[in-house]
Design a protein around this motif. Structure first.
Motif, PDB file in Angstrom:
ATOM      1  N   THR A  89       0.819  -1.217   0.000  1.00  0.00           N
ATOM      2  CA  THR A  89       0.000   0.000   0.000  1.00  0.00           C
ATOM      3  C   THR A  89       0.854   1.269   0.000  1.00  0.00           C
ATOM      4  O   THR A  89       0.316   2.368  -0.094  1.00  0.00           O
ATOM      5  N   ARG A  90       2.167   1.102   0.106  1.00  0.00           N
ATOM      6  CA  ARG A  90       3.082   2.234  -0.087  1.00  0.00           C
ATOM      7  C   ARG A  90       3.628   2.218  -1.523  1.00  0.00           C
ATOM      8  O   ARG A  90       4.618   2.886  -1.823  1.00  0.00           O
ATOM      9  N   ASN A  91       2.985   1.417  -2.379  1.00  0.00           N
ATOM     10  CA  ASN A  91       3.378   1.286  -3.793  1.00  0.00           C
ATOM     11  C   ASN A  91       4.751   0.647  -3.962  1.00  0.00           C
ATOM     12  O   ASN A  91       5.467   0.939  -4.934  1.00  0.00           O
ATOM     13  N   LEU A  92       5.126  -0.227  -3.041  1.00  0.00           N
ATOM     14  CA  LEU A  92       6.352  -0.996  -3.184  1.00  0.00           C
ATOM     15  C   LEU A  92       6.005  -2.353  -3.796  1.00  0.00           C
ATOM     16  O   LEU A  92       4.989  -2.964  -3.444  1.00  0.00           O
ATOM     17  N   LYS A  93       6.830  -2.817  -4.718  1.00  0.00           N
ATOM     18  CA  LYS A  93       6.616  -4.120  -5.338  1.00  0.00           C
ATOM     19  C   LYS A  93       6.949  -5.184  -4.286  1.00  0.00           C
ATOM     20  O   LYS A  93       8.091  -5.304  -3.858  1.00  0.00           O
ATOM     21  N   THR A  94       5.917  -5.940  -3.875  1.00  0.00           N
ATOM     22  CA  THR A  94       6.023  -6.756  -2.666  1.00  0.00           C
ATOM     23  C   THR A  94       5.803  -8.238  -2.918  1.00  0.00           C
ATOM     24  O   THR A  94       4.914  -8.622  -3.685  1.00  0.00           O
ATOM     25  N   ALA A  95       6.606  -9.060  -2.258  1.00  0.00           N
ATOM     26  CA  ALA A  95       6.452 -10.516  -2.280  1.00  0.00           C
ATOM     27  C   ALA A  95       6.389 -11.038  -0.851  1.00  0.00           C
ATOM     28  O   ALA A  95       7.001 -10.470   0.056  1.00  0.00           O
ATOM     29  N   LEU A  96       5.647 -12.113  -0.652  1.00  0.00           N
ATOM     30  CA  LEU A  96       5.521 -12.749   0.661  1.00  0.00           C
ATOM     31  C   LEU A  96       5.531 -14.263   0.483  1.00  0.00           C
ATOM     32  O   LEU A  96       4.772 -14.798  -0.333  1.00  0.00           O
ATOM     33  N   VAL A  97       6.388 -14.958   1.231  1.00  0.00           N
ATOM     34  CA  VAL A  97       6.407 -16.420   1.189  1.00  0.00           C
ATOM     35  C   VAL A  97       6.242 -16.973   2.599  1.00  0.00           C
ATOM     36  O   VAL A  97       6.725 -16.399   3.566  1.00  0.00           O
ATOM     37  N   GLU A  98       5.566 -18.104   2.682  1.00  0.00           N
ATOM     38  CA  GLU A  98       5.313 -18.794   3.944  1.00  0.00           C
ATOM     39  C   GLU A  98       5.522 -20.277   3.703  1.00  0.00           C
ATOM     40  O   GLU A  98       4.956 -20.848   2.771  1.00  0.00           O
ATOM     41  N   ARG A  99       6.321 -20.937   4.537  1.00  0.00           N
ATOM     42  CA  ARG A  99       6.665 -22.330   4.266  1.00  0.00           C
ATOM     43  C   ARG A  99       5.551 -23.317   4.593  1.00  0.00           C
ATOM     44  O   ARG A  99       5.566 -24.452   4.146  1.00  0.00           O
ATOM     45  N   SER A 100       4.569 -22.897   5.366  1.00  0.00           N
ATOM     46  CA  SER A 100       3.422 -23.755   5.662  1.00  0.00           C
ATOM     47  C   SER A 100       2.170 -23.024   5.192  1.00  0.00           C
ATOM     48  O   SER A 100       2.165 -22.455   4.106  1.00  0.00           O
ATOM     49  N   ASP A 101       1.119 -23.025   5.987  1.00  0.00           N
ATOM     50  CA  ASP A 101      -0.065 -22.270   5.619  1.00  0.00           C
ATOM     51  C   ASP A 101      -0.069 -20.937   6.347  1.00  0.00           C
ATOM     52  O   ASP A 101       0.534 -20.800   7.409  1.00  0.00           O
ATOM     53  N   PHE A 102      -0.754 -19.958   5.788  1.00  0.00           N
ATOM     54  CA  PHE A 102      -0.856 -18.668   6.453  1.00  0.00           C
ATOM     55  C   PHE A 102      -1.524 -18.861   7.812  1.00  0.00           C
ATOM     56  O   PHE A 102      -2.536 -19.554   7.931  1.00  0.00           O
TER      57      PHE A 102
END
Length: 536
Positions: A89-102
């Protein structure tokens, strides 16, 4: 004598804190006005995915094929998902990874409360500790915000504090009223005193002997796992590339062209489902892995000292007849000094939590000693007519609370009361510690540090007041429309409305026709409403 001593301490401490309360309320008001003015000036946020969200396969494709992200967040709990939402939401190109479930870890194993921390305020007053006072104030602000942005997943909950000694009544009353005062305009409802007869009317299971009365105050209750998922989905809707079952194998590094020092520039990841590995490159990597904080920090630097001191918080689920449907109970002084909550939840009752040193594991198991400790504390407050049995424990869970020490502190043995944001020599940003309620402010602080450390182009945080997935168009009577429009059972409609909020209509459209006169649609997946797995 004991009464005079306690009251004197309360009045002296309260008077000293009152000045701080007034000043901080004023500065907080000015700060919020400035922030709201900024959000209004910026207009509405861009929402790339207003309808259907990308599938996991599409998200993985984005992660593989994007040349470089501004921010890569590792960890899909409340804090990690909050960081992803703040960044995108700050207009940054963002990625998120999680090794199990959220929300598969600590974020789904909480007490289900959104609270400021009454016990921390007590310490702040008695010890004139401004840091603890500000910690409570921040949490109360975030409590109000969370109740506003996810009304379908959260609601105020009255909590009773029973009093068994006359001198405790004014002492606890002064403390709870200070809790209301610190919340200021964001106080959910004013606390009040109950007589013995009224307390037993509200909570008939209470032990009657020596009961003087009770004090009732308000905090928030939420569905923690769903709330976490709503934060992650909101980040995805605003354009973040997120993927579960994607673990970090090792961090990527490259030399800084100016200094020649190795800097973190991404991560090598593995799709746990297929086993395929791929690189995600990013200008900044954020470590938001909770109890596994040190594992990622050691990927950055094997010689770095551990900062996480894990503590097991165990909760048990017992039948709903152990508590009223709409009121919780607080035990302010257990035998080990820890606060125990006794709360209604999904037509059942949950009780906890413990605070026991533990080892970090992916699937912590509640110990029998912890379960028996909670049962023992429950017995202390319930009438002898109510037999609290071990066999009544329908389920139990253990969450690992990631208590941390500040690596930049001179006294590395002292546990940080709140949270820490640390920037390593190679540029890895670590956010650790804290509590569920303050996930948003923790994420804001983390992104501020990341932007400064990596010279990213972004403005201030815009997540205050930002409605989470499902919150838009939700009303307390939404379930009635589901019953009328789709012919769902009342109970099923209430469940959908409280789980999916404004998006529950999309779920209702998927429901199967029952073939009965009523309900028309909504064939249950299982024959019973709730199934609990007994954890031993």
């Amino acid at each position: 004598m004991a009464f005079r001593k306690a009251l004197k301490g309360t009045l002296i401490g309260g008077g000293a804190v009152a000045t701080a309360v007034g000043l901080s309320q004023f500065f907080e008001y000015r700060k919020n006005q400035a922030r709201l003015a900024y959000v209004e000036a910026q207009g509405e946020l861009k929402v790339p995915f207003k309808d259907a969200l990308p599938t996991r396969e599409e998200q993985l494709s984005t992660l593989r094929n994007t040349e470089e992200f501004d921010v890569l967040v590792v960890g899909g709990g409340a804090t990690g998902s909050g960081c992803a939402l703040d960044a995108v939401t700050r207009n940054l190109k963002t990625a998120l990874v999680e090794r199990s479930d959220f929300s598969s870890g600590t974020s789904s194993r909480s007490t289900k409360l959104i609270h400021g921390g009454v016990r921390y305020l007590q310490k702040a007053i008695m010890k004139l500790d401004y840091e603890q006072y500000m910690m409570v104030k921040e949490a109360l602000h975030e409590r109000a915000n969370l109740l506003e942005i996810a009304p379908h997943l959260s609601a105020p909950l009255p909590i009773m504090l029973p009093v068994y000694k006359w001198w405790q009544l004014p002492y606890y009353w002064a403390g709870i009223k200070m809790y209301d005062l610190v919340a200021g305009s964001q106080c959910l409802k004013s606390s009040y005193v109950l007589s013995k007869s009224k307390a037993l009317e509200f909570f008939p299971m209470l032990k009657k002997d020596k009961l003087v009365g009770a004090i009732v105050y308000y905090d928030g209750q939420h569905n923690d796992a769903r709330m976490n998922l709503a934060i992650a989905l909101t980040a995805a809707r605003h354009g973040a590339a997120i993927a579960n079952y994607t673990e970090v194998v090792h961090l990527l590094k490259k030399p800084d062209p100016k200094t020649g020092q190795e800097k973190v520039c991404g991560a090598r990841c593995r799709d746990v489902v297929t086993g395929q590995e791929f690189d995600i490159r990013a200008k900044c990597v954020i470590n938001a892995t909770g109890p596994f904080t040190d594992s990622l920090r050691k990927m950055d630097n094997q010689k770095t000292a551990n900062i996480c001191q894990p503590s097991a918080g165990v909760h048990i689920v017992i039948p709903g007849y152990y508590s009223p449907d709409n009121m919780g109970l607080l035990d302010p002084a257990t035998s080990d000094g820890r606060v125990i909550f006794f709360l209604p939840w999904e037509k059942m009752t949950i009780a906890g939590t413990t605070d026991t040193p533990t080892e970090v594991t992916a699937h912590p198991i509640p110990m029998e000693d912890d379960i028996n400790f909670i049962l023992s504390e429950v017995r202390n407050y319930l009438s002898p007519d109510v037999e609290v049995r071990r066999g009544d424990v329908l389920a139990a869970w253990s969450g690992i609370r990631p208590l941390v020490t500040d690596p930049s502190s001179k006294d590395t043995q002292s546990i940080c009361r709140n949270h820490i944001v640390n920037v390593s020599d190679s540029g890895l940003i670590t956010i650790a510690g804290g509590k569920w309620t303050t996930y948003r402010s923790m994420a804001e602080e983390t992104l501020d540090a990341a932007i400064k450390a990596h010279n990213l182009s972004a403005g201030p945080s815009r997540t205050v007041g930002l409605t989470l997935e499902g919150g838009k168009d939700w009303t307390p009577t939404l379930y009635i429309r589901l019953v009328q429009d789709y012919g769902l059972e009342n109970e099923v409609a209430q469940h959908l409305a409280a789980t999916y909020g404004g998006r529950s209509f999309e779920v209702a459209k998927m429901a199967q026709v029952t073939g009965k006169r009523w309900p028309i649609v909504g064939k249950r997946l299982v024959s019973v409403v709730l199934i609990f797995q007994l954890v031993r």
